[in-house]
Design a protein around this motif. Structure first.
Motif, PDB file in Angstrom:
ATOM      1  N   HIS A 146       0.807  -1.100  -0.032  1.00  0.00           N
ATOM      2  CA  HIS A 146       0.002  -0.148   0.104  1.00  0.00           C
ATOM      3  C   HIS A 146       0.757   1.246   0.037  1.00  0.00           C
ATOM      4  O   HIS A 146       0.512   2.276  -0.583  1.00  0.00           O
ATOM      5  CB  HIS A 146      -1.022   0.019   1.192  1.00  0.00           C
ATOM      6  CG  HIS A 146      -0.331   0.200   2.592  1.00  0.00           C
ATOM      7  ND1 HIS A 146       0.424  -0.806   3.309  1.00  0.00           N
ATOM      8  CD2 HIS A 146      -0.270   1.340   3.168  1.00  0.00           C
ATOM      9  CE1 HIS A 146       0.863  -0.443   4.240  1.00  0.00           C
ATOM     10  NE2 HIS A 146       0.456   0.870   4.408  1.00  0.00           N
ATOM     11  N   LEU A 147       2.169   1.165   0.662  1.00  0.00           N
ATOM     12  CA  LEU A 147       3.017   2.307   0.776  1.00  0.00           C
ATOM     13  C   LEU A 147       3.518   2.441  -0.548  1.00  0.00           C
ATOM     14  O   LEU A 147       3.832   3.577  -1.265  1.00  0.00           O
ATOM     15  CB  LEU A 147       3.959   2.304   1.737  1.00  0.00           C
ATOM     16  CG  LEU A 147       3.686   2.369   2.989  1.00  0.00           C
ATOM     17  CD1 LEU A 147       4.746   2.322   4.014  1.00  0.00           C
ATOM     18  CD2 LEU A 147       2.662   3.791   3.299  1.00  0.00           C
ATOM     19  N   VAL A 148       3.941   1.186  -1.416  1.00  0.00           N
ATOM     20  CA  VAL A 148       4.510   1.266  -2.831  1.00  0.00           C
ATOM     21  C   VAL A 148       3.476   2.006  -3.567  1.00  0.00           C
ATOM     22  O   VAL A 148       3.864   2.949  -4.497  1.00  0.00           O
ATOM     23  CB  VAL A 148       4.623  -0.086  -3.343  1.00  0.00           C
ATOM     24  CG1 VAL A 148       4.985  -0.003  -4.675  1.00  0.00           C
ATOM     25  CG2 VAL A 148       5.882  -0.779  -2.546  1.00  0.00           C
ATOM     26  N   ASP A 149       1.878   1.764  -3.544  1.00  0.00           N
ATOM     27  CA  ASP A 149       1.031   2.395  -4.541  1.00  0.00           C
ATOM     28  C   ASP A 149       1.323   3.894  -4.087  1.00  0.00           C
ATOM     29  O   ASP A 149       0.856   4.700  -5.216  1.00  0.00           O
ATOM     30  CB  ASP A 149      -0.225   1.743  -4.328  1.00  0.00           C
ATOM     31  CG  ASP A 149      -0.494   0.337  -4.640  1.00  0.00           C
ATOM     32  OD1 ASP A 149       0.414   0.063  -5.629  1.00  0.00           O
ATOM     33  OD2 ASP A 149      -0.999  -0.351  -4.127  1.00  0.00           O
ATOM     34  N   LEU A 150       1.251   4.314  -2.950  1.00  0.00           N
ATOM     35  CA  LEU A 150       0.994   5.443  -2.515  1.00  0.00           C
ATOM     36  C   LEU A 150       2.362   6.285  -3.236  1.00  0.00           C
ATOM     37  O   LEU A 150       2.117   7.574  -3.508  1.00  0.00           O
ATOM     38  CB  LEU A 150       0.891   5.714  -1.009  1.00  0.00           C
ATOM     39  CG  LEU A 150       0.852   7.087  -0.313  1.00  0.00           C
ATOM     40  CD1 LEU A 150       0.281   6.787   1.065  1.00  0.00           C
ATOM     41  CD2 LEU A 150       2.051   7.915  -0.321  1.00  0.00           C
ATOM     42  N   VAL A 154       2.199   9.519  -5.913  1.00  0.00           N
ATOM     43  CA  VAL A 154       3.013  10.823  -5.752  1.00  0.00           C
ATOM     44  C   VAL A 154       4.267  11.185  -6.619  1.00  0.00           C
ATOM     45  O   VAL A 154       4.205  12.267  -6.972  1.00  0.00           O
ATOM     46  CB  VAL A 154       3.472  10.945  -4.084  1.00  0.00           C
ATOM     47  CG1 VAL A 154       4.193  12.148  -3.700  1.00  0.00           C
ATOM     48  CG2 VAL A 154       2.136  10.743  -3.324  1.00  0.00           C
ATOM     49  N   ALA A 155       5.028  10.143  -6.830  1.00  0.00           N
ATOM     50  CA  ALA A 155       6.179  10.430  -7.874  1.00  0.00           C
ATOM     51  C   ALA A 155       5.849  10.814  -9.098  1.00  0.00           C
ATOM     52  O   ALA A 155       6.216  11.540  -9.687  1.00  0.00           O
ATOM     53  CB  ALA A 155       7.045   8.863  -7.764  1.00  0.00           C
ATOM     54  N   ALA A 156       4.378  10.249  -9.515  1.00  0.00           N
ATOM     55  CA  ALA A 156       4.155  10.463 -10.881  1.00  0.00           C
ATOM     56  C   ALA A 156       3.591  11.925 -11.079  1.00  0.00           C
ATOM     57  O   ALA A 156       3.609  12.774 -11.962  1.00  0.00           O
ATOM     58  CB  ALA A 156       2.998   9.472 -11.364  1.00  0.00           C
ATOM     59  N   HIS A 171      -0.929  19.303  -1.358  1.00  0.00           N
ATOM     60  CA  HIS A 171       0.142  20.038  -1.180  1.00  0.00           C
ATOM     61  C   HIS A 171       1.359  19.310  -2.224  1.00  0.00           C
ATOM     62  O   HIS A 171       1.529  18.119  -2.654  1.00  0.00           O
ATOM     63  CB  HIS A 171       0.836  20.091   0.153  1.00  0.00           C
ATOM     64  CG  HIS A 171       1.290  18.936   0.753  1.00  0.00           C
ATOM     65  ND1 HIS A 171       2.361  18.461   0.628  1.00  0.00           N
ATOM     66  CD2 HIS A 171       0.815  17.871   1.426  1.00  0.00           C
ATOM     67  CE1 HIS A 171       2.610  17.194   1.034  1.00  0.00           C
ATOM     68  NE2 HIS A 171       1.470  16.987   1.944  1.00  0.00           N
ATOM     69  N   PRO A 172       2.507  20.252  -2.614  1.00  0.00           N
ATOM     70  CA  PRO A 172       3.507  19.877  -3.450  1.00  0.00           C
ATOM     71  C   PRO A 172       4.369  18.697  -2.678  1.00  0.00           C
ATOM     72  O   PRO A 172       4.814  18.936  -1.456  1.00  0.00           O
ATOM     73  CB  PRO A 172       4.309  21.089  -3.812  1.00  0.00           C
ATOM     74  CG  PRO A 172       3.338  21.980  -3.658  1.00  0.00           C
ATOM     75  CD  PRO A 172       2.369  21.647  -2.444  1.00  0.00           C
ATOM     76  N   ALA A 173       4.651  17.656  -3.441  1.00  0.00           N
ATOM     77  CA  ALA A 173       5.792  16.711  -2.941  1.00  0.00           C
ATOM     78  C   ALA A 173       6.778  16.339  -3.819  1.00  0.00           C
ATOM     79  O   ALA A 173       6.371  15.148  -4.465  1.00  0.00           O
ATOM     80  CB  ALA A 173       4.943  15.699  -2.369  1.00  0.00           C
ATOM     81  N   ASP A 194      10.393   0.496 -12.037  1.00  0.00           N
ATOM     82  CA  ASP A 194      10.489   0.953 -13.502  1.00  0.00           C
ATOM     83  C   ASP A 194      10.546   2.690 -12.855  1.00  0.00           C
ATOM     84  O   ASP A 194      10.805   3.487 -13.766  1.00  0.00           O
ATOM     85  CB  ASP A 194       9.209   0.769 -14.026  1.00  0.00           C
ATOM     86  CG  ASP A 194       9.336   1.454 -15.343  1.00  0.00           C
ATOM     87  OD1 ASP A 194      10.420   1.125 -16.268  1.00  0.00           O
ATOM     88  OD2 ASP A 194       8.221   2.003 -15.757  1.00  0.00           O
ATOM     89  N   ARG A 195      10.116   2.959 -11.863  1.00  0.00           N
ATOM     90  CA  ARG A 195       9.905   4.531 -11.417  1.00  0.00           C
ATOM     91  C   ARG A 195      11.107   4.932 -11.281  1.00  0.00           C
ATOM     92  O   ARG A 195      11.766   6.250 -11.193  1.00  0.00           O
ATOM     93  CB  ARG A 195       8.970   4.686 -10.260  1.00  0.00           C
ATOM     94  CG  ARG A 195       7.519   4.514 -10.468  1.00  0.00           C
ATOM     95  CD  ARG A 195       6.959   5.837 -11.347  1.00  0.00           C
ATOM     96  NE  ARG A 195       5.735   5.632 -11.877  1.00  0.00           N
ATOM     97  CZ  ARG A 195       5.042   6.383 -12.478  1.00  0.00           C
ATOM     98  NH1 ARG A 195       5.592   7.205 -13.197  1.00  0.00           N
ATOM     99  NH2 ARG A 195       3.701   6.065 -12.922  1.00  0.00           N
ATOM    100  N   PHE A 196      12.346   4.228 -10.799  1.00  0.00           N
ATOM    101  CA  PHE A 196      13.581   4.646 -10.334  1.00  0.00           C
ATOM    102  C   PHE A 196      14.169   4.808 -11.969  1.00  0.00           C
ATOM    103  O   PHE A 196      14.258   4.171 -12.593  1.00  0.00           O
ATOM    104  CB  PHE A 196      14.440   3.685  -9.643  1.00  0.00           C
ATOM    105  CG  PHE A 196      13.938   3.490  -8.161  1.00  0.00           C
ATOM    106  CD1 PHE A 196      14.431   4.580  -7.419  1.00  0.00           C
ATOM    107  CD2 PHE A 196      12.981   2.707  -7.830  1.00  0.00           C
ATOM    108  CE1 PHE A 196      14.110   4.509  -5.835  1.00  0.00           C
ATOM    109  CE2 PHE A 196      12.609   2.694  -6.068  1.00  0.00           C
ATOM    110  CZ  PHE A 196      13.241   3.621  -5.471  1.00  0.00           C
ATOM    111  N   GLY A 197      14.684   6.118 -12.040  1.00  0.00           N
ATOM    112  CA  GLY A 197      15.528   6.270 -13.119  1.00  0.00           C
ATOM    113  C   GLY A 197      16.723   5.637 -13.503  1.00  0.00           C
ATOM    114  O   GLY A 197      17.007   4.949 -14.311  1.00  0.00           O
ATOM    115  N   LEU A 198      17.614   5.371 -12.581  1.00  0.00           N
ATOM    116  CA  LEU A 198      18.817   4.835 -12.325  1.00  0.00           C
ATOM    117  C   LEU A 198      19.056   3.609 -11.520  1.00  0.00           C
ATOM    118  O   LEU A 198      18.341   3.836 -10.346  1.00  0.00           O
ATOM    119  CB  LEU A 198      19.996   5.702 -12.341  1.00  0.00           C
ATOM    120  CG  LEU A 198      20.031   7.109 -13.189  1.00  0.00           C
ATOM    121  CD1 LEU A 198      21.358   7.922 -12.848  1.00  0.00           C
ATOM    122  CD2 LEU A 198      20.153   6.818 -14.618  1.00  0.00           C
TER     123      LEU A 198
END
Length: 343
Positions: A146-150, A154-156, A171-173, A194-198
């Protein structure tokens, strides 16, 4: 509070340090994933990196790290009258512990104010504190679903949205996400991977000379932190100037069509799903060129960052027993030969 270990004083682990510097130069990369043994300097490098970045400007007492000219609508400090004085603070590094709850991560109703004053107020969480800085997730592969989904949401979006307990908060994050873990303790969900760039792998030094130097520097740091940091201050300042100069080059960086074509062909050859691979590879190549003080991206820039930008995006191939790094290296050789042949 003890000063962090100087970034320049970290022995070896060049690929990890380079990946962190690229993420600091180009935040749009999406952060860095570091997999490896315990005690290899992962958390030390992340905390040291913050000192290489320019301090951020906010207002005294602000819990959201607001940009003074554009404060969050939820921030009572930055929207008060009169406004508190502006201050410059080190870019925040926020740890996300394994046992963190959703309330502690995204924020929740301030129970103290609700019970004592009868006020419905929002208590910001870790995502607010990480805004304009780093969110460090140790043992990221053990993070609850559930934290991964959250975090994915937010990252997107770059925005934290909380709607519960009668609250409706936005609020901005925006932060650079850095995750570390031991692959033997579990795999990371593909969506978060896949969300991590490197992504880089680190390991303990294999030669006696390097291991001795690591221990000696750590001993010197623990014995006299102030003196040790002062000895390395000039090196860190030189690296800081280089990072800041690279950041200024990024907006005007030129990327030839041949580089775009090379990156697309490489991702096709590797069978990478979606277009995030190309986007990340291009951005990493730009950051690498800027770090090398150049204003035009070359094929060599793309080749140098390809393993860390693409290895974690490969699908498993039961017919290919080669590791991900070997597969990327092989594809690089094939695409490079084709590029030369078509030149």
């Amino acid at each position: 509070m003890q000063s962090p270990f100087p970034f320049s004083a970290i022995v070896g682990q060049d690929e990890m340090k380079h990946a962190l510097l690229l993420a600091a130069i180009e935040p749009a990369l999406g952060g860095v994933l570091v997999f490896g043994d315990r005690g290899t300097g992962k958390s030390t490098a992340v905390r040291a990196l913050a000192n290489l970045l320019p301090k951020i400007e906010t207002r005294k007492g602000c819990s959201y790290n607001c940009v003074p000219a554009h404060p969050s609508s939820e921030c009572t400090i930055c929207n008060s009258s009169p406004k508190p004085a502006k201050v410059k603070v080190t870019a925040p590094i926020v740890d996300l512990p394994l046992g963190a709850t959703e309330d502690s991560v995204c924020g929740a109703l301030d129970l103290e104010k609700a019970l004592l004053k009868g006020e419905r107020s929002f208590a910001p969480g870790l995502l607010a504190k990480a805004h304009r800085g780093f969110l460090y997730i140790d043992e990221v592969n053990l993070l609850e679903d559930h934290l991964v989904d959250l975090l994915l949401d937010v990252a997107a979006s770059g925005t934290n949205v909380v709607e519960r307990e009668g609250l409706s908060v936005r609020h901005p994050a925006k932060f650079i996400m850095v995750g570390s873990g031991n692959p033997e303790e579990g795999e990371l969900r593909p969506q978060l991977l896949d969300r991590f760039g490197l992504s880089v792998d680190v390991s303990s030094p294999k030669d006696v000379k390097t291991r001795v130097e690591v221990v000696k520097r750590r001993e010197a740091y623990e014995a006299s932190t102030g003196s040790f940091c002062a000895d390395w201050a000039a090196m860190d300042q030189k690296l800081q100037r280089r990072v800041l100069a690279a950041r200024k080059l990024i907006p005007d960086m030129e990327t030839p069509d041949s580089v775009f074509a090379f990156c697309a062909e490489l991702c096709l050859r590797l069978g990478i799903d979606g277009l995030r691979g190309e986007l990340t590879l291009i951005r990493a190549a730009r950051a690498h060129a800027a770090f090398e003080k150049r204003s035009t991206v070359t094929l060599k820039d793309a080749v140098s960052v390809a393993p860390m930008a693409l290895c974690h995006r490969l699908r498993r191939d039961p017919l290919d027993e080669a590791g991900s790094t070997a597969r990327v290296s092989r594809a690089l050789g094939e695409v490079s030969q084709m590029t030369v042949g078509n030149a």
